[in-house]
Motif scaffolding. Structure first.
Motif, short mmCIF file in Angstrom:
data_model
loop_
_atom_site.label_atom_id
_atom_site.label_comp_id
_atom_site.label_asym_id
_atom_site.label_seq_id
_atom_site.Cartn_x
_atom_site.Cartn_y
_atom_site.Cartn_z
N THR A 17 33.98 43.66 32.84
CA THR A 17 32.72 44.40 32.67
C THR A 17 32.68 45.59 33.62
O THR A 17 33.58 45.78 34.45
CB THR A 17 31.51 43.47 32.91
OG1 THR A 17 31.50 43.05 34.29
CG2 THR A 17 31.55 42.24 32.02
N ALA A 18 31.64 46.41 33.50
CA ALA A 18 31.61 47.72 34.17
C ALA A 18 31.63 47.63 35.70
O ALA A 18 32.03 48.59 36.36
CB ALA A 18 30.37 48.49 33.72
N ASP A 19 31.21 46.50 36.27
CA ASP A 19 31.27 46.39 37.75
C ASP A 19 32.60 45.77 38.20
O ASP A 19 32.77 45.45 39.39
CB ASP A 19 30.08 45.59 38.30
CG ASP A 19 30.13 44.11 37.90
OD1 ASP A 19 31.03 43.71 37.14
OD2 ASP A 19 29.25 43.36 38.35
N GLY A 20 33.52 45.58 37.25
CA GLY A 20 34.84 45.04 37.59
C GLY A 20 34.92 43.53 37.49
O GLY A 20 36.01 42.96 37.58
N ALA A 111 42.46 31.43 32.65
CA ALA A 111 42.53 32.88 32.42
C ALA A 111 41.49 33.61 33.26
O ALA A 111 41.71 34.74 33.70
CB ALA A 111 42.32 33.17 30.93
N LEU A 112 40.37 32.97 33.50
CA LEU A 112 39.30 33.61 34.28
C LEU A 112 39.58 33.58 35.78
O LEU A 112 39.25 34.54 36.50
CB LEU A 112 37.99 32.86 34.06
CG LEU A 112 36.99 33.38 33.05
CD1 LEU A 112 35.79 32.45 33.01
CD2 LEU A 112 36.54 34.81 33.37
N ALA A 113 40.18 32.50 36.25
CA ALA A 113 40.31 32.27 37.70
C ALA A 113 40.89 33.46 38.46
O ALA A 113 40.30 33.92 39.45
CB ALA A 113 41.11 31.00 37.97
N PRO A 114 42.04 34.04 38.02
CA PRO A 114 42.61 35.15 38.80
C PRO A 114 41.71 36.39 38.81
O PRO A 114 41.79 37.21 39.74
CB PRO A 114 43.94 35.45 38.11
CG PRO A 114 43.98 34.65 36.87
CD PRO A 114 42.87 33.64 36.91
N GLN A 115 40.85 36.50 37.81
CA GLN A 115 39.95 37.67 37.74
C GLN A 115 38.91 37.64 38.86
O GLN A 115 38.30 38.64 39.18
CB GLN A 115 39.21 37.70 36.39
CG GLN A 115 40.10 37.61 35.18
CD GLN A 115 40.96 38.84 35.03
OE1 GLN A 115 40.49 39.95 35.22
NE2 GLN A 115 42.23 38.66 34.70
#
Ligand SMILES: C[S@@+](CC[C@H](N)C(=O)[O-])C[C@H]1O[C@@H](n2cnc3c(N)ncnc32)[C@H](O)[C@@H]1O
Length: 237
Positions: A17-20, A111-115
């Motif tokens: 998303t736009a805030d990274g 898939a979300l964790a490293p983000q």
């Protein structure tokens, strides 16, 4: 398409998303789990700053009486993790019940964790939250007890007058109309303690009318960047 018809969580895609910060996209619903303007920014603004923070400032959650939080839509756990981060340096204790119809599959969690790696407030407890068993109370940190409940909240066996703070974070009304009805808000009203606060990113007129029909007192507040308004409601004391 009704979100009740199938397990859309098994087919989610990670988006930035736009805030990274990351969110999930559900192709079958053409819907995101958070605002594309900024997932973390939205959650902090709506749930933490407008919902949790004023209660903490009033000294709630202390003196052996934990603040009891109900979340409609635990999803990625972002709101729970931000709540944990917000109370960690305070004397407040939290009991957090996160209701979720379709828990995320392990692949989506992986898939979300490293983000979240660059957000210490989230990343440290992310794996712990997702590893916690469903249906049992788990101590995520001293003073923070999480219970993940797999159920459709509107038909769940909710305790009476139990919650001080309700995070209403369902998919948008046009994607999930069955969850934005006066009947559902009456169910949540019964589960809310006197003086309890409900917050939502949504500011639709029909949403607020349905809240009022169920007895909630509503107010409009400025929304997070990209959204003009949000809603905060209170159960009269
Ligand atoms: C907009 S997403 C928000 C998720 C979460 N708050 C987060 O930050 O990731 C909506 C969530 O509500 C869940 N949900 C949908 N219908 C529900 C219901 N009837 N009861 C409980 N949760 C539901 C969805 O599966 C999804 O995880």
């Amino acid at each position: 398409m009704s979100s009740e018809q199938f397990d859309y969580a098994s087919k989610v895609e990670v988006r930035t998303t736009a805030d990274g910060s990351p969110t999930l996209y559900v192709p079958a619903l053409d819907e995101h789990y958070h605002s594309h303007h900024g997932a973390a920014q939205e959650s902090r603004h709506v749930f933490i700053e407008a919902g949790l923070r004023p209660l903490l400032a009033a000294g709630r959650g202390q003196d052996g009486r934990p603040l009891r939080v109900l979340e409609v839509g635990l999803g990625t756990g972002l709101n729970a993790l931000l709540t944990l981060a917000a109370v960690e340096a305070t004397p407040a204790a939290i009991r957090y019940d996160g209701y979720e119809t379709y828990p995320l599959p392990p692949a989506a969690v992986a898939a979300l964790a490293p983000q979240w790696a660059t957000e210490p407030a989230i990343s440290q407890a992310f794996a712990q939250l997702h590893a916690a068993p469903w249906g049992d109370a788990t101590v995520l940190a001293p003073g923070f007890i999480l219970t993940k409940i797999q159920a459709q909240v509107e038909v769940a066996d909710l305790p009476n007058a139990a919650y001080d703070l309700l995070y209403f974070d369902a998919f948008a009304p046009e994607k999930q109309p069955e969850l934005w009805t006066a009947d559902v808000f009456a169910t949540l009203y019964a589960a809310a303690a006197a003086g309890a606060v409900l917050v939502s990113y949504c500011a639709q007129g029909q949403f607020r009318r349905n809240l009022r029909a169920a007895g909630w007192l509503t107010e409009k507040l400025p929304g997070p960047p990209g959204k003009r308004e949000m809603t905060r409601a209170r159960k009269p004391t």
